[in-house]
Design an enzyme around this catalytic site. Structure first.
Site, PDB file in Angstrom:
ATOM      1  N   ARG A  93       0.765  -1.258  -0.009  1.00  0.00           N
ATOM      2  CA  ARG A  93      -0.033  -0.032   0.152  1.00  0.00           C
ATOM      3  C   ARG A  93       0.993   1.349   0.330  1.00  0.00           C
ATOM      4  O   ARG A  93       1.770   1.247   0.761  1.00  0.00           O
ATOM      5  CB  ARG A  93      -0.896  -0.061   1.256  1.00  0.00           C
ATOM      6  CG  ARG A  93      -1.741  -1.358   1.425  1.00  0.00           C
ATOM      7  CD  ARG A  93      -2.851  -1.593   0.590  1.00  0.00           C
ATOM      8  NE  ARG A  93      -3.589  -0.569  -0.054  1.00  0.00           N
ATOM      9  CZ  ARG A  93      -4.370  -0.540  -1.004  1.00  0.00           C
ATOM     10  NH1 ARG A  93      -4.275  -1.820  -1.802  1.00  0.00           N
ATOM     11  NH2 ARG A  93      -5.190   0.399  -1.432  1.00  0.00           N
ATOM     12  N   HIS A 111      13.049  -2.770  -1.435  1.00  0.00           N
ATOM     13  CA  HIS A 111      12.297  -2.898  -2.911  1.00  0.00           C
ATOM     14  C   HIS A 111      13.321  -3.694  -3.976  1.00  0.00           C
ATOM     15  O   HIS A 111      14.335  -3.439  -3.820  1.00  0.00           O
ATOM     16  CB  HIS A 111      12.245  -1.433  -3.145  1.00  0.00           C
ATOM     17  CG  HIS A 111      11.758  -1.063  -4.683  1.00  0.00           C
ATOM     18  ND1 HIS A 111      10.385  -1.158  -5.028  1.00  0.00           N
ATOM     19  CD2 HIS A 111      12.241  -1.006  -5.973  1.00  0.00           C
ATOM     20  CE1 HIS A 111      10.071  -0.849  -6.108  1.00  0.00           C
ATOM     21  NE2 HIS A 111      11.202  -0.863  -6.923  1.00  0.00           N
ATOM     22  N   THR A 143      10.841   7.912   2.567  1.00  0.00           N
ATOM     23  CA  THR A 143      10.513   9.581   2.302  1.00  0.00           C
ATOM     24  C   THR A 143       9.120   9.618   1.780  1.00  0.00           C
ATOM     25  O   THR A 143       8.643   8.682   1.248  1.00  0.00           O
ATOM     26  CB  THR A 143      11.557  10.327   1.777  1.00  0.00           C
ATOM     27  OG1 THR A 143      11.654   9.725   0.266  1.00  0.00           O
ATOM     28  CG2 THR A 143      12.927  10.270   2.367  1.00  0.00           C
ATOM     29  N   ASP A 147       9.412   5.056  -3.268  1.00  0.00           N
ATOM     30  CA  ASP A 147      10.591   4.222  -3.463  1.00  0.00           C
ATOM     31  C   ASP A 147      11.767   5.054  -3.614  1.00  0.00           C
ATOM     32  O   ASP A 147      12.559   4.939  -4.556  1.00  0.00           O
ATOM     33  CB  ASP A 147      10.486   3.257  -4.747  1.00  0.00           C
ATOM     34  CG  ASP A 147       9.337   2.192  -4.422  1.00  0.00           C
ATOM     35  OD1 ASP A 147       9.301   1.818  -3.303  1.00  0.00           O
ATOM     36  OD2 ASP A 147       8.719   1.865  -5.426  1.00  0.00           O
TER      37      ASP A 147
HETATM   38  C1  GAR Z   1       9.732  -8.666  -1.897  1.00  0.00           C
HETATM   39  O1  GAR Z   1      10.275  -9.206  -3.116  1.00  0.00           O
HETATM   40  C2  GAR Z   1       9.742  -7.226  -1.765  1.00  0.00           C
HETATM   41  O2  GAR Z   1      11.102  -6.773  -2.144  1.00  0.00           O
HETATM   42  C3  GAR Z   1       8.541  -6.673  -2.630  1.00  0.00           C
HETATM   43  O3  GAR Z   1       7.525  -7.616  -2.230  1.00  0.00           O
HETATM   44  C4  GAR Z   1       8.154  -8.979  -1.792  1.00  0.00           C
HETATM   45  C5  GAR Z   1       7.556  -9.426  -0.667  1.00  0.00           C
HETATM   46  O4  GAR Z   1       7.870 -10.674  -0.586  1.00  0.00           O
HETATM   47  N1  GAR Z   1       8.381  -5.255  -2.282  1.00  0.00           N
HETATM   48  C6  GAR Z   1       7.833  -4.395  -3.020  1.00  0.00           C
HETATM   49  O5  GAR Z   1       7.563  -4.800  -4.428  1.00  0.00           O
HETATM   50  C7  GAR Z   1       7.546  -3.210  -2.658  1.00  0.00           C
HETATM   51  N2  GAR Z   1       7.314  -2.227  -3.596  1.00  0.00           N
HETATM   52  P1  GAR Z   1       7.658 -11.351   1.245  1.00  0.00           P
HETATM   53  O6  GAR Z   1       6.188 -11.039   1.538  1.00  0.00           O
HETATM   54  O7  GAR Z   1       7.986 -12.645   0.883  1.00  0.00           O
HETATM   55  O8  GAR Z   1       8.690 -10.799   1.818  1.00  0.00           O
END
Ligand code: GAR
Length: 197
Positions: A93, A111, A143, A147
């Site tokens: 979110r 990220h 911030t 991202d």
């Molecule tokens: C991870 O790859 C994280 O970097 C990404 O979601 C995944 C969550 O995996 N985050 C984003 O894309 C944020 N914009 P997880 O629930 O197994 O940790």
């Protein structure tokens, strides 16, 4: 006194689990006090509870069209456990400036790209489409800009012939699981020197 850490997730929470595992090891300057998901279905909630950490959900759907009200509900959960550090770990979110500003300097995010490349979604497909030779993940301070924010660590992998978004995502995730605990461990101890893996 250990730093108190809250973690926000949206799904399986594999990064969250790695953070909890690392905080359970000796010598860590932080301890987990809350795992929060924006859906009761998030698989990570049960894992956090099994690991002995308070796990709650704040469903974003009833707040459709009223982001400040959703964020007030998130903050109300945080106010019950008064964390020092907030880690976003696959929290999908977007948070507004009203929520982020009071946490600035104390909120981390992971990220799946080498920021500043590929902010937002579909990072693995975009790296492939661009013909990049390398890819990876970034942990940064949050911030209000999406991202963005000072980089606390990056891990790189080589893109190989035949890679697909899924194969890249799997290899980047392995690096995420190393990078995020390493950054949090150092950050909780007061060190913000960027880590490179
Ligand atoms: C991870 O790859 C994280 O970097 C990404 O979601 C995944 C969550 O995996 N985050 C984003 O894309 C944020 N914009 P997880 O629930 O197994 O940790």
């Amino acid at each position: 006194m250990k730093k108190r850490v809250a973690i926000f997730i949206s799904g399986g929470g594999s990064n969250m689990v790695r953070l909890l595992e690392d905080m359970a090891l000796p010598g860590h300057a932080a301890e987990p006090v809350l795992v929060l998901a924006n859906s009761a279905d998030a698989g990570g909630l049960a894992k956090a509870a099994e690991m002995g950490v308070k796990a709650v959900s704040v469903d974003h759907r009833p707040y459709k069209g009223d982001r400040p009200a959703f964020e007030a509900a998130l903050q109300a959960e945080l106010d019950q456990v008064h964390p020092d550090i907030l880690c976003l770990a696959g929290f999908m979110r977007v948070l507004t400036e009203g929520f982020v500003a009071p946490w600035e300097g104390r909120m981390l995010n992971i990220h799946p790209s080498l920021l500043p490349k590929y902010k937002g979604l579909h990072t693995h497909a975009r790296a492939l489409e661009a013909g990049d030779k390398e890819h990876g993940c970034t942990v940064h301070l949050v911030t209000p800009a999406l991202d963005d924010g000072p980089i606390l660590g990056q891990a790189r992998i080589a893109i190989e012939d035949g890679d697909t978004p899924d194969s890249l995502a799997a290899r980047v995730l392995v690096q995420e699981h190393k990078l995020y605990p390493a950054v949090l461990r150092q950050f909780a101890a007061g060190n913000t020197t960027p880590i490179t893996l």
